[in-house]
Write a protein that holds these residues in place. Structure first.
Motif, PDB file in Angstrom:
ATOM      1  N   ASN A  78       0.937  -0.675  -0.459  1.00  0.00           N
ATOM      2  CA  ASN A  78       0.144   0.341   0.157  1.00  0.00           C
ATOM      3  C   ASN A  78       0.561   1.010  -0.063  1.00  0.00           C
ATOM      4  O   ASN A  78       0.465   2.436  -0.071  1.00  0.00           O
ATOM      5  CB  ASN A  78      -0.491   0.069   0.671  1.00  0.00           C
ATOM      6  N   SER A  81       2.476   2.232  -4.509  1.00  0.00           N
ATOM      7  CA  SER A  81       1.924   2.520  -5.154  1.00  0.00           C
ATOM      8  C   SER A  81       1.680   1.833  -6.669  1.00  0.00           C
ATOM      9  O   SER A  81       3.180   2.496  -6.997  1.00  0.00           O
ATOM     10  CB  SER A  81       0.982   3.437  -5.456  1.00  0.00           C
ATOM     11  N   TRP A 103       3.165  -7.212  -3.391  1.00  0.00           N
ATOM     12  CA  TRP A 103       1.407  -6.412  -4.229  1.00  0.00           C
ATOM     13  C   TRP A 103       2.110  -8.350  -4.617  1.00  0.00           C
ATOM     14  O   TRP A 103       0.883  -9.282  -4.196  1.00  0.00           O
ATOM     15  CB  TRP A 103       1.375  -6.160  -5.364  1.00  0.00           C
ATOM     16  N   ASP A 273      -6.101   8.023  -9.265  1.00  0.00           N
ATOM     17  CA  ASP A 273      -5.687   8.943  -8.028  1.00  0.00           C
ATOM     18  C   ASP A 273      -6.403   8.488  -7.123  1.00  0.00           C
ATOM     19  O   ASP A 273      -7.704   9.302  -6.681  1.00  0.00           O
ATOM     20  CB  ASP A 273      -5.274   9.756  -8.112  1.00  0.00           C
ATOM     21  N   ARG A 278      -4.615   1.224  -2.588  1.00  0.00           N
ATOM     22  CA  ARG A 278      -4.117   1.659  -3.042  1.00  0.00           C
ATOM     23  C   ARG A 278      -3.128   1.059  -3.538  1.00  0.00           C
ATOM     24  O   ARG A 278      -2.778   1.086  -4.676  1.00  0.00           O
ATOM     25  CB  ARG A 278      -2.895   3.013  -1.990  1.00  0.00           C
ATOM     26  N   SER A 279      -2.935  -0.302  -3.619  1.00  0.00           N
ATOM     27  CA  SER A 279      -2.573  -0.877  -4.275  1.00  0.00           C
ATOM     28  C   SER A 279      -2.275  -1.971  -5.306  1.00  0.00           C
ATOM     29  O   SER A 279      -1.516  -2.306  -6.006  1.00  0.00           O
ATOM     30  CB  SER A 279      -1.784  -2.589  -3.149  1.00  0.00           C
ATOM     31  N   ALA A 281      -4.044  -1.076  -9.277  1.00  0.00           N
ATOM     32  CA  ALA A 281      -3.810  -0.564  -9.748  1.00  0.00           C
ATOM     33  C   ALA A 281      -5.156  -0.092 -10.405  1.00  0.00           C
ATOM     34  O   ALA A 281      -5.659  -1.564 -10.935  1.00  0.00           O
ATOM     35  CB  ALA A 281      -3.089  -1.299 -11.115  1.00  0.00           C
ATOM     36  N   ARG A 423      -5.978   2.598   6.901  1.00  0.00           N
ATOM     37  CA  ARG A 423      -6.181   2.342   5.382  1.00  0.00           C
ATOM     38  C   ARG A 423      -6.796   1.456   5.731  1.00  0.00           C
ATOM     39  O   ARG A 423      -7.488   1.189   4.255  1.00  0.00           O
ATOM     40  CB  ARG A 423      -4.510   1.589   5.417  1.00  0.00           C
TER      41      ARG A 423
END
Length: 554
Positions: A78, A81, A103, A273, A278-279, A281, A423
């Protein structure tokens, strides 16, 4: 002008304890714990829903999820990114996303445990969806972002099976427990992941308004041109998408790499964004004459993907239940080790009541989510048609509130990134938006009530199994029946909430310990309306027993 130097302080010998950094009254790190040992609701539900044989394996996964190593991978994934690489150093278009190694480690864990596709195997064993749901619930507590490609792969298989030839081509890779990142011909990879690419900027949840065009090529394939507004995990190997074919809105599968080894012209324009997640895409992409294969008939795109939507909605409920449980675990651990005004927080009556209330919310969400997974195993389509959107509405709506209360239990510590609660807080609203936000889901509930009376009968049969167990619950069910007859759009959210709440109440009255069921019913089914904030349980609630039931231990 004369300059004067500041006096140089005398240096203390290295290793001297100056007494200024003694740490006391702080909770120890929450690592190396067993998330199943403090979650009897999960264990009981797995047994009850027919997957008891999976419990030893699930305990093994739980130990991984609770380990310091896995929790550190979640943090790193996280904090680092993904990065979009549209071109290589020489100017060639590559459209790739670079992920942090953590990830990939999280993906290895979930794929290795079969959370992406195991129920679809030829002989998955009894309770396969329940076992997989319990595992998904556990890894959701660890890190939500990587669960997105896991969930989409799980949901893609029923849609692919509308075309036996395409299913035969891709299913061996999708069923594999090998995680192989990177773009290559699907047939050459040890394991595959699938995604979905539906949303367009002018439509959002209204997928029928999509403007992407699919033109037949004459060889059985189609060429797609259009812009997709939100596509998560764009490095997956193949994507299910909707486009306007000559016969209307149609479902297609597009591999990132074509059979001849060339890149399918699927252009990644930019990464979103996002508030949280956040990890993972999430990209805007352009189909620039991309090659796709049709799944199902032209004009039947929504009907083809509808089961995919159901499976991802189930994962929304499971993911939110996991987020609620993760927040509860952090709060319960903190109050067990923190003292204030001479009293351990876990022994302070008001704090005890707050944690107990969060525990009730967690138990209700977990029990309901696993019941839905059991319905998937047993093919209870009528029940799922109504119970699933209603459950998604309520459980996903409750997650942000529960996380906010848990964060507050840690005080200022909870507002600091290192605690992990920020988070979770950023993550909490996502599942309420994914696969239909609140209004879309509530309207789907209303549509099922109006058009599919068998689904209403199935849900009421489930709820009525607890009839007579509690007068407040019985009163709420009578109110629900009145609401079901009204069928007013402006009250669709109220209907969805009442349906899910009555399902939770029925399940807990039948299956939970008395102290859990009585506290839930007496707080959630008050004659003068529902509870408003955590920590307002009635005086007779067994708060200490509820707290002990859910507190993690090393």
């Amino acid at each position: 002008m004369t300059t004067r130097s500041l006096p140089t302080p005398s240096a203390a010998p290295v290793g001297t304890d100056l007494g200024t950094h003694e740490v006391t009254n702080q909770a120890p790190p929450l690592a190396g714990f067993d998330p199943m040992a403090c979650d009897p609701a999960l264990v009981d539900a797995v047994r009850r829903e027919g997957a008891g044989e999976a419990l030893p394996a699930l305990r093994g996964l739980g130990r991984v999820v609770g380990s310091a190593e896995a929790r550190e991978h979640a943090r790193l994934a996280n904090e680092n990114s993904p990065v979009l690489r549209t071109h290589d150093r020489y100017g060639h278009r590559i459209d790739e996303v670079e992920f942090h190694p953590s990830w990939h480690r999280l993906m290895e864990i979930s794929v290795g445990w079969g959370l992406h596709a195991s129920p679809w195997q030829a002989d998955p064993g009894s309770g396969a969806h329940v076992a997989r749901a319990a595992g998904f619930y556990l890894v959701s507590q660890l890190e939500q972002g990587h669960c997105c490609p896991i969930s989409m792969t799980y949901a893609s298989v029923p849609a692919l099976r509308h075309d036996p030839a395409l299913a035969a081509l891709y299913e061996p890779g999708l069923m594999s427990r090998s995680y192989e990142p990177g773009l290559a011909r699907p047939e050459s990879k040890a394991g595959l992941l699938a995604g979905m690419s539906m949303t367009e900027k002018q439509g959002g949840s209204d997928v029928r308004s999509g403007a992407t065009v699919a033109t037949p090529s004459g060889d059985g394939t189609y060429q797609l041109i259009g812009h997709k507004w939100f596509t998560s995990a764009p490095m997956n190997d193949l994507f299910l998408t909707l486009a306007q074919a000559p016969g209307g809105l149609t479902c297609f599968v597009l591999p990132r790499v074509l059979p001849d080894g060339t890149r399918n012209p699927i252009r990644l324009q930019r990464l979103k964004d996002k508030l949280g997640n956040r990890s993972n895409a999430s990209a805007e992409l352009e189909y620039d004459g991309a090659t796709g294969w049709r799944i199902g008939e032209e004009g039947r795109g929504v009907a083809t993907i509808i089961e995919m939507v159901s499976m991802t909605r189930l994962d929304c409920v499971l993911g939110s239940a996991g987020t609620i449980r993760a927040a509860l675990t952090e709060a319960a651990h903190h109050v067990a080790h923190r003292s204030a005004f001479g009293t351990r927080l876990a022994d302070a009556p008001l704090m005890q009541t707050v944690i107990a209330d969060l525990a009730l919310e967690s138990e209700a969400a977990t029990t309901l989510a696993l019941r839905l997974a059991g319905a998937a195993d047993r093919g209870e389509r009528e029940l799922l048609r109504l119970a699933l959107p209603a459950s998604k509405y309520l459980v996903c709506k409750r997650a942000p509130t529960v996380v906010a209360e848990a964060l507050e239990c840690l005080g200022g510590n909870g507002y600091v990134e290192e605690s992990g609660l920020p988070r979770l807080y950023r993550e909490a609203p996502l599942n309420s938006i994914w696969e239909g936000s609140g209004n879309v889901t509530a309207l789907d509930v209303l549509r099922a009530v109006a058009r599919e009376p068998a689904s209403v009968d199935a849900v009421l049969t489930e709820i009525d199994a607890a009839a007579g167990a509690d007068e407040w619950f019985d009163r709420a069910v009578r109110e629900l029946r009145s609401e079901l007859r009204a069928r007013e759009e402006r009250r669709a959210r109220r209907l969805a909430e009442m349906l899910a709440l009555c399902l939770q109440g029925s399940l807990l009255l039948r299956h939970a310990p008395e102290e859990v069921a009585s506290a839930f019913v007496s707080s959630r089914f008050l004659p003068d309306g529902p509870w408003r904030t955590a920590g307002t349980l009635p005086a007779e609630a067994h708060t200490q027993a509820l707290l002990e039931r859910v507190s993690p231990t090393p």
